[in-house]
Design an enzyme around this catalytic site. Structure first.
Site, PDB file in Angstrom:
ATOM      1  N   LYS A 193       0.849  -1.182   0.000  1.00  0.00           N
ATOM      2  CA  LYS A 193       0.000   0.000   0.000  1.00  0.00           C
ATOM      3  C   LYS A 193       0.888   1.236   0.000  1.00  0.00           C
ATOM      4  O   LYS A 193       1.636   1.472   0.941  1.00  0.00           O
ATOM      5  CB  LYS A 193      -0.891  -0.017   1.239  1.00  0.00           C
ATOM      6  N   LYS A 246      -2.297  -1.625  -3.862  1.00  0.00           N
ATOM      7  CA  LYS A 246      -3.139  -0.432  -3.848  1.00  0.00           C
ATOM      8  C   LYS A 246      -2.291   0.823  -3.922  1.00  0.00           C
ATOM      9  O   LYS A 246      -1.319   0.894  -3.186  1.00  0.00           O
ATOM     10  CB  LYS A 246      -3.918  -0.478  -2.531  1.00  0.00           C
TER      11      LYS A 246
HETATM   12  C1  PBG Z   1      -7.696   3.169   5.582  1.00  0.00           C
HETATM   13  C2  PBG Z   1      -7.912   3.076   4.122  1.00  0.00           C
HETATM   14  C3  PBG Z   1      -7.718   4.059   3.134  1.00  0.00           C
HETATM   15  C4  PBG Z   1      -8.168   3.518   1.948  1.00  0.00           C
HETATM   16  C5  PBG Z   1      -8.581   2.224   2.203  1.00  0.00           C
HETATM   17  N1  PBG Z   1      -8.401   1.963   3.562  1.00  0.00           N
HETATM   18  C6  PBG Z   1      -7.255   5.437   3.250  1.00  0.00           C
HETATM   19  C7  PBG Z   1      -5.858   5.765   3.546  1.00  0.00           C
HETATM   20  O1  PBG Z   1      -5.007   4.916   3.751  1.00  0.00           O
HETATM   21  O2  PBG Z   1      -5.611   6.961   3.619  1.00  0.00           O
HETATM   22  C8  PBG Z   1      -8.214   4.229   0.641  1.00  0.00           C
HETATM   23  C9  PBG Z   1      -9.274   3.777  -0.279  1.00  0.00           C
HETATM   24  C10 PBG Z   1      -9.547   4.691  -1.420  1.00  0.00           C
HETATM   25  O3  PBG Z   1      -8.896   5.728  -1.632  1.00  0.00           O
HETATM   26  O4  PBG Z   1     -10.470   4.355  -2.161  1.00  0.00           O
HETATM   27  N2  PBG Z   1      -6.376   3.200   5.984  1.00  0.00           N
END
Ligand code: PBG
Length: 326
Positions: A193, A246
């Site tokens: 991520k 992601k």
């Molecule tokens: C929580 C989380 C996030 C997303 C999914 N789980 C936000 C982040 O890490 O800031 C992002 C999902 C999206 O942008 O569609 N940590």
């Protein structure tokens, strides 16, 4: 002799017959936002067509998804109250826990219920864990994440998806689930991520932008590839059942390499900013929405994803029905 690939692609029947990437609806996951209260379904300004649902309104959406053939959903909670330790994340009557109970009551086993496990929607400072000074404190956060995952399983979650990026959280969650008899609840970890500008609209949707600093101490630097592979391997070792890469769109090289490297399925998460970009471009008449959606989806699968998490799940199901993709 000249090669003639056009012999195949010039003929619509053959073109379809020899497609290298095949997809179906069972690989789609739709992320849904749930909030406290009743009678409200509020459109997210930066994600037109996406809403925050109160639990009583959520069922219409779930019904609609089911009809479209999208029967895997991932819940994100927006609590009323936030605090320093994100207690809404693991409260028995927390928003996600209540949504799970209701979804199960209404849909039984017809929907597969996945939950995002994180603290940033529940902490007053918006970081993904508890703080020690201005830093997220890794190890105490693990206990709370494990507690959150367990409370989701107890409320009926079929699968949990930790998105916090703390070190060691997959193992901590696995142990907690196993100790309480949830040995069959899989963990889909957000292993790779990146700290990304593509999450902007999500943070509006969930009100989870950090109140100071950023997430770069725990989310990854987008210049790095090998680090992503290492994160993936670590999560496999800790017991993850599926891995998420992601965002999806600007990270297809990572999807491919992770998929080649690990022996478990890889999910690509097409995040809020990807959705917002397509919506904005289409609204301006600059791009054709459905073609963009189709290519982004197939791009992720072609790169090696076998699961696709997307706010466009219903539209993609429609494109499959009409034979545009599939
Ligand atoms: C929580 C989380 C996030 C997303 C999914 N789980 C936000 C982040 O890490 O800031 C992002 C999902 C999206 O942008 O569609 N940590």
């Amino acid at each position: 002799m000249i090669q003639r690939p056009r012999r195949l692609r010039g003929n619509p029947i053959l073109r379809k017959m020899v497609r290298e990437t095949r997809v179906d609806k069972s690989s789609l996951i739709y992320p849904i936002f749930v909030q406290e209260g009743t009678g409200s379904c509020q459109e997210i300004p930066t994600m037109p067509g996406q809403y925050r649902y109160t639990i009583d309104q959520m069922s219409n959406k779930l019904e609609q998804l089911k009809k479209a053939g999208v029967d895997r959903v991932m819940f994100f909670g927006i609590p009323d109250q936030k605090d320093e330790v994100g207690s809404g994340a693991y409260a028995e009557d927390g928003i996600v826990q209540k949504a799970l109970v209701e979804a199960r009551r209404q849909f039984g086993e017809e929907l597969y219920l996945i939950t995002d496990v994180c603290m940033c929607e529940y902490t007053s400072h918006g970081h993904c864990g508890v703080l020690q000074g201005r830093e997220v404190d890794n190890d105490p956060t693990l206990k709370l994440l494990a507690k959150t995952a367990l409370s989701h399983a107890q409320a009926g979650a079929d699968m949990v998806a930790p998105s916090d990026m703390m070190d060691g959280r997959v193992l901590a969650i696995r142990n907690e689930l196993d100790d309480h008899g949830f040995v069959n609840v899989p963990i889909m970890s957000y292993a790779v991520k990146y700290a990304s500008g593509f999450y902007g609209p999500f943070r509006d949707a969930a009100g989870s932008a950090p109140s100071f600093g950023d997430r770069k101490s725990y989310q990854m630097d987008f210049h790095n590839r090998k680090e992503g592979l290492k994160e993936a391997l670590t999560d496999v070792e800790e017991g993850a059942d599926l891995l998420i890469v992601k965002p999806a769109l600007a990270y297809q090289d990572i999807i491919r390499q992770v998929a080649d490297l690990v022996d478990i399925p890889v999910a690509a998460y097409s995040v809020s900013g990807e959705y917002a970009m397509v919506k904005a471009g289409a609204k301006l008449g600059y791009v054709e929405e459905s073609r963009m959606i189709a290519e982004m989806a197939i791009g992720a699968y072609r790169a090696g994803a076998s699961v696709y998490i997307t706010y466009f799940a219903e539209e993609i199901a429609g494109l499959m029905d009409s034979g545009v993709i599939g």
